[in-house]
Design a protein around this motif. Structure first.
Motif, short mmCIF file in Angstrom:
data_model
loop_
_atom_site.label_atom_id
_atom_site.label_comp_id
_atom_site.label_asym_id
_atom_site.label_seq_id
_atom_site.Cartn_x
_atom_site.Cartn_y
_atom_site.Cartn_z
N PHE A 2 19.69 -60.32 29.55
CA PHE A 2 20.57 -61.39 29.10
C PHE A 2 22.01 -61.18 29.57
O PHE A 2 22.75 -62.14 29.72
N LEU A 42 19.05 -72.50 26.69
CA LEU A 42 18.32 -71.24 26.50
C LEU A 42 19.01 -70.38 25.45
O LEU A 42 18.34 -69.82 24.56
N TYR A 43 20.35 -70.28 25.51
CA TYR A 43 21.09 -69.52 24.51
C TYR A 43 20.92 -70.13 23.12
O TYR A 43 20.85 -69.41 22.12
N VAL A 67 17.54 -69.05 21.79
CA VAL A 67 17.57 -67.64 21.40
C VAL A 67 18.30 -67.46 20.09
O VAL A 67 17.87 -66.69 19.21
N SER A 68 19.41 -68.18 19.89
CA SER A 68 20.17 -68.06 18.63
C SER A 68 19.34 -68.57 17.45
O SER A 68 19.32 -67.95 16.38
N LEU A 88 16.13 -68.60 17.33
CA LEU A 88 15.05 -67.63 17.15
C LEU A 88 15.53 -66.43 16.32
O LEU A 88 14.81 -65.95 15.43
N LEU A 89 16.75 -65.96 16.59
CA LEU A 89 17.31 -64.84 15.81
C LEU A 89 17.45 -65.21 14.34
O LEU A 89 17.07 -64.43 13.45
#
Length: 204
Positions: free
Chosen positions: A176, A19-20, A23-24, A26-27
């Motif tokens: 988060f 998941l992290y 997210v990374s 995506l950023l």
């Protein structure tokens, strides 16, 4: 294997780090998309977003390798880094949610005065000039400059969205931060469990 055992802790930790990782990525993707479509021209803002994305990706990679290999050293450093990130993120999230309108205005004015390229992006996208007032000698990329109508200051327009953005950012950060403390707990528990497939006499 019942949940709470070695396999369950390993799978939960791997899922959290995946998941992290998402997210990374995506950023980093959002920053690249903003540059590609000309929405963001500030290299400082883009650099910060990409740096946060890369940092999160590296943390997730360390956690994922540590979880798959049950590597004690990697899991220890992962747990410490995640705990520090939790403390910082929880503090920032609470500050975002606690800011009143006056403090938001002061914070926005400081950011306005310190970022020239981001200021140009805001003026162009929101069609406004100046923060509280516009000096005709200053450069403004808004389309209203070319028209006969006077340009509106940007402070009231930004102020309409500032509270919502801060609440959104604070809420996401708070969510988060709790996943990070969950990751610390899972890592601590997983480090102290023995792999049932390993040699029972081996010290882990």
């Amino acid at each position: 294997m019942v949940c709470g055992g070695f396999a369950c802790s390993k799978n939960c930790l791997c899922a959290l780090n995946l998941l992290y990782t998402l997210v990374s990525l995506l950023l980093i993707g959002i920053a690249a998309w903003g540059i590609g479509f000309g929405l963001i021209s500030s290299l400082r803002v883009v650099g910060v977003v990409i740096a946060v994305g890369i940092f999160l990706f590296l943390i997730a990679l360390v956690g994922l390798i540590g979880a798959v290999k049950h590597h004690q050293v990697l899991l220890f450093f992962y747990m410490i880094i995640l705990l520090l990130v939790f403390i910082v993120q929880f503090s920032v999230s609470c500050a975002c949610l606690a800011l009143n309108q006056e403090q938001q205005g002061q914070l926005l004015e400081v950011g306005w005065n310190n970022t020239a390229s981001a200021r140009n992006d805001i003026q162009r996208n929101l069609n406004c000039c100046g923060f509280r007032s516009f000096n005709p000698n200053d450069t403004c990329l808004a389309s209203c400059v070319k028209s006969s109508h006077p340009c509106s200051p940007c402070a009231p327009i930004i102020g309409k969205y500032a509270g919502e953005v801060l609440r959104f950012v604070g809420g996401i950060g708070l969510f988060f931060s709790f996943t990070e403390i969950l990751g610390v707990w899972l890592t601590y528990r997983y480090r102290n469990q023995k792999d049932p497939r390993a040699n029972p006499s081996a010290f882990l």
